[in-house]
Enzyme design. Structure first.
Site, PDB file in Angstrom:
ATOM      1  N   GLY A  29       0.800  -1.223   0.000  1.00 16.00           N
ATOM      2  CA  GLY A  29       0.000   0.000   0.000  1.00 16.00           C
ATOM      3  C   GLY A  29       0.827   1.264   0.000  1.00 16.00           C
ATOM      4  N   LYS A 276      -7.659 -10.839  14.715  1.00 12.12           N
ATOM      5  CA  LYS A 276      -8.600 -10.843  13.595  1.00 12.12           C
ATOM      6  C   LYS A 276      -9.986 -11.390  13.938  1.00 12.12           C
ATOM      7  CE  LYS A 276      -5.459  -9.125  10.924  1.00 12.12           C
ATOM      8  NZ  LYS A 276      -5.548  -7.695  10.524  1.00 12.12           N
ATOM      9  N   LEU A 374      -7.898  -3.085   5.131  1.00 10.68           N
ATOM     10  CA  LEU A 374      -8.071  -2.773   3.716  1.00 10.68           C
ATOM     11  C   LEU A 374      -8.890  -3.829   2.983  1.00 10.68           C
ATOM     12  CD1 LEU A 374      -4.527  -1.359   2.870  1.00 10.68           C
ATOM     13  CD2 LEU A 374      -6.585  -0.128   3.573  1.00 10.68           C
ATOM     14  N   ALA A 376     -11.846  -4.817   3.723  1.00  9.57           N
ATOM     15  CA  ALA A 376     -13.192  -4.250   3.598  1.00  9.57           C
ATOM     16  C   ALA A 376     -13.277  -3.310   2.409  1.00  9.57           C
ATOM     17  CB  ALA A 376     -13.559  -3.507   4.885  1.00  9.57           C
ATOM     18  N   LYS A 377     -12.244  -2.502   2.234  1.00 11.74           N
ATOM     19  CA  LYS A 377     -12.241  -1.532   1.136  1.00 11.74           C
ATOM     20  C   LYS A 377     -12.046  -2.224  -0.212  1.00 11.74           C
ATOM     21  CE  LYS A 377     -10.732   2.374   3.948  1.00 11.74           C
ATOM     22  NZ  LYS A 377      -9.888   3.576   4.045  1.00 11.74           N
ATOM     23  N   ASP A 496       6.724  40.003  32.493  1.00 19.49           N
ATOM     24  CA  ASP A 496       5.865  39.122  33.284  1.00 19.49           C
ATOM     25  C   ASP A 496       6.733  38.455  34.351  1.00 19.49           C
ATOM     26  OD1 ASP A 496       3.663  37.367  33.955  1.00 19.49           O
ATOM     27  OD2 ASP A 496       4.742  35.816  32.843  1.00 19.49           O
ATOM     28  N   TYR A 497       6.092  37.875  35.363  1.00 17.22           N
ATOM     29  CA  TYR A 497       6.867  37.270  36.447  1.00 17.22           C
ATOM     30  C   TYR A 497       6.893  35.739  36.344  1.00 17.22           C
ATOM     31  CZ  TYR A 497       8.828  36.403  41.052  1.00 17.22           C
ATOM     32  OH  TYR A 497       9.637  35.978  42.074  1.00 17.22           O
ATOM     33  N   ASP A 675       4.824  34.902  29.033  1.00 14.26           N
ATOM     34  CA  ASP A 675       4.700  33.496  28.645  1.00 14.26           C
ATOM     35  C   ASP A 675       3.266  32.983  28.594  1.00 14.26           C
ATOM     36  OD1 ASP A 675       4.358  33.428  31.584  1.00 14.26           O
ATOM     37  OD2 ASP A 675       4.383  31.259  31.265  1.00 14.26           O
TER      38      ASP A 675
END
Length: 721
Positions: A29, A276, A374, A376-377, A496-497, A675
């Site tokens: 794939g 499975k 896959l 199923a697809k 800022d602190y 921040d």
């Protein structure tokens, strides 16, 4: 620029004929998806060639042949294959990630060899990786490679895709090497999963194991952002949809139809593996025949199981149980001219399997856990004019896309039984309607689209991280700021602190200034050109106690109070907190171990730094819902900061305080460093020419970035020299 795929296996087989080694391409794939990519780059592949070639001359010749095709082999000894592949990959990670923790077999040498082999893959790739290249690492066998590469190369975009499920945190936390695995993956710029469920589990694990904050699909590291996203893998839709147009496949279909008789056919295709759900599927079919005897002689299950690891005891035992169960079902129900279960323990090639899909009325795909599935697809894609029904496990990743299938719990044999009956009785027109809806999805979300989506997003992330890197205050950016600082005659510096000048502490009252910080602030404030302001969310009493001795300005509670010339001023009067709001917060503290309330004159703060991250997120959502109406009635604002929720008036903010300061004097140099969320108000409010610096994760509102708090003091110290 090159695109370099690193996977456990190269997309080829090496066979020996007449004492000669030959290379036979095999299109899986990933290889199919990459071949469809419309990008003008060299494509290289690093992986194990599938066999241990001991003869040095043969190895040299085959390596030369492979590298001429841009395949770069990683040769592994039998011991490495046993411990890395059969051991850690398939005896630890595979059962854990598929929720079969009781099947895990730990051995210290498994992990040691896993690290060693991941290092070998990394070393081979490093031999030809160059700046600007794209590296895409595949699957669970190589989870350490992204981190290994990140330490060795720069200006390289690294992607990682996991093809199996990622388990919930409660399961993943049992892995002894959980932190090493996560750190290895975070070497990538983009981490992809089949579904958003796996993505959510991964982000939860990062958050709770590594204590790294995540924002939606972004994980913020010191110097870059790792994006996490879902990319459902598809198939080569056209190849399967057009398969039965080939005369040889139509002929094969006719032969199979004749051999299986005239009854309805249910197809089941799996690799031999406990994940499975093969035995439960057989039991569900058995119960269907018992409970609906009218379908005897009218429907058969065609079950293909591809051999896999049947030299391992667990798999050999599983095969033995399947053999016995098939024998028991056939022994119980078969007649002279009807076989309930046709069982093939071998792989079917493309022509055989597509011919079988085309004549099957139902596909029974019921794994107990599957990354995508896959099969199923493929079944859906193969159908052209003929009807068909897909019965699909809810535990398969494909179930999210294929909601028009009959979705079942694979552990519930009654549900499987009922689904078979529903499928057999579904009118052909309804079958075609559901088929068409699912085929439209598959025709768009092909394996080529999967590869394109991933590489496109990886390129976007690379560009975003390049921009973030350009904002970091290192030599070139520091020189720009320093030059402006030195030539200025009047400077305003707003700091800022918490999280900027000092690191966060578990106990916020321990965040007092260090001697180093006091020395740097003193040096900065002693310069007559500087006006230094500490703008914090803390109350004025704490700021006075810790910083009041310095000749700096102070702004407390996000600007609700400010200190000038030794005197505190109010921008807002003290708020009398409503009992309804206090009770909501107190209730949250009572139910949330590790949280606490801080009551200020103008703000209420719920701190949750010591709270389990999952519980904290739950409580945040609950608090937001509970507080939205009472806060709206009182014209109050709710803000989320760094491990806090804060309630305050919208009439003041750090941004408003910054603008007030600018009105007092005329400055030719203005710099703001912060921040947190509240600092974003400040960055956004200040004039465009202001030097704004975000500490920690980068900000769209700040011009520059300092990746960690520990670097802030060094920056200020160098600036003052």
């Amino acid at each position: 620029m090159k695109l370099i795929i690193i996977s456990n296996r190269l997309p080829l087989k090496i066979v020996e004929e007449n004492n000669e080694l030959k290379v036979i391409p095999s299109q899986g794939g990933v290889a199919t998806g990459l071949d469809s990519l419309e990008i003008k780059v060299e494509k290289h592949w690093v992986g194990w060639p599938g066999m241990d070639i001991e003869d040095e001359e043969k190895r040299k010749n085959i390596t030369k042949e492979l590298e001429e095709k841009n395949f770069h082999p990683v040769y592994l000894t039998q011991e490495q294959i046993t411990n890395y592949y059969e051991g850690y990959s398939n005896s630890v990670l595979w059962p854990l990630f598929h929720y079969f923790s009781n099947y895990i077999h730990y051995d210290n040498k498994f992990w040691d060899t896993y690290k060693e082999v991941n290092g070998l893959f990394c070393d081979i790739a490093l031999g030809f990786i160059e700046p600007g290249d794209i590296v895409w690492v595949q699957d669970y066998q190589l989870m350490l490679v992204p981190g290994m590469l990140r330490k060795k190369v720069t200006d390289v975009s690294i992607g990682y895709f996991l093809h199996i499920p990622f388990p919930s945190y409660e399961l993943f936390r049992s892995l002894p090497q959980r932190a090493e695995i996560l750190n290895g993956l975070l070497g990538a710029d983009l981490i992809g999963f089949h579904t958003y469920t796996y993505m959510r589990h991964f982000i939860s694990a990062v958050y709770r194991v590594l204590k790294i904050d995540c924002e939606l699909d972004e994980i913020h590291l010191a110097r870059r952002v790792v994006n996490v996203d879902a990319f459902p893998m598809g198939i080569n839709y056209t190849k399967y949809h057009d398969a039965t147009l080939q005369p040889e496949i139509r002929q094969k279909a006719a032969e199979l139809r004749e051999s299986f008789g005239k009854g309805k056919l249910i197809v089941s295709v799996d690799r031999l593996d406990y994940s499975k759900g093969i035995l439960l599927r057989l039991k569900g079919f058995e119960e269907f025949l018992q409970n609906y005897p009218e379908y005897k002689d009218k429907v058969s299950l065609v079950m293909i199981v591809s051999p896999s690891r049947d030299n391992v005891d667990m798999y050999a035992e599983l095969k033995d149980e399947i053999d016995k169960k098939v024998g028991a079902v056939n022994g119980m129900f078969s007649t002279a001219d009807w076989t309930p279960v046709y069982y093939f323990y071998r792989s079917f090639d493309f022509e055989e399997v597509t011919a079988l899909y085309s004549i099957s009325d139902i596909a029974l795909v019921t794994p107990l856990r599957d990354g995508m599935n896959l099969v199923a697809k493929e079944y859906l894609a193969t159908k052209r004019d003929e009807p068909g029904v897909l019965i699909l496990s809810e535990m398969a990743g494909a179930a999210i896309e294929l909601s028009d299938a009959i979705i079942v719990n694979p552990s519930d044999t009654k549900e499987i039984e009922d689904a078979i009956l529903m499928a057999l009785e579904m009118p052909a027109e309804e079958q075609r309607k559901h088929l068409k809806a699912m085929q439209e999805i598959l025709a768009y979300q092909t394996v080529g689209q999967w590869a394109k989506d991933f590489v496109d997003e990886l390129n976007v992330v690379k560009e975003e991280n390049r921009k973030l890197e350009q904002k970091i205050v290192e030599k070139s950016n520091f020189d720009i700021i320093k030059k402006q600082y030195d030539k200025a005659s009047k400077r305003l510096i707003i700091l800022d602190y918490d999280g900027t000048l000092v690191r966060f502490f578990r106990d916020p009252l321990q965040a007092y200034p260090t001697p180093e910080l006091m020395e740097i602030l003193t040096e900065l404030s002693n310069d007559p050109k500087n006006h230094i302001i500490i703008s914090s969310g803390r109350n004025r009493f704490i700021l006075d106690e810790w910083l009041g001795s310095l000749p700096v300005g102070l702004a407390a509670e996000h600007g609700a109070f400010y200190k000038e010339n030794g005197k505190w001023n109010e921008n807002i009067r003290k708020i009398e907190w409503d009992k309804e709001i206090l009770d909501i917060l107190k209730h949250a503290v009572k139910r949330t171990p590790g949280s606490r309330i801080e009551v200020k004159d103008t703000a209420l703060v719920w701190h949750y730094r010591d709270v389990d991250p999952w519980l904290a997120e739950l409580r945040i959502n609950q608090l937001v819902n509970a507080l939205i109406n009472p806060l709206s009635r009182r014209n109050l604002q709710l803000m989320k900061g760094n491990k806090i929720l804060e309630i305050k008036s919208p009439d003041f903010s750090k941004g408003m305080e910054a603008l007030r300061l600018l009105k007092e004097y005329s400055y030719d140099f203005v710099m703001a460093i912060g921040d947190d969320t509240t600092d974003e108000d400040m960055f956004a409010a200040l004039p465009q020419e202001t030097i704004t610096i975000k500490v920690g994760k980068s900000s769209k509102n700040a011009v520059y970035n300092i990746p960690t708090q520990s670097q802030t003091l060094s920056f200020l110290d160098r600036l003052a020299k």
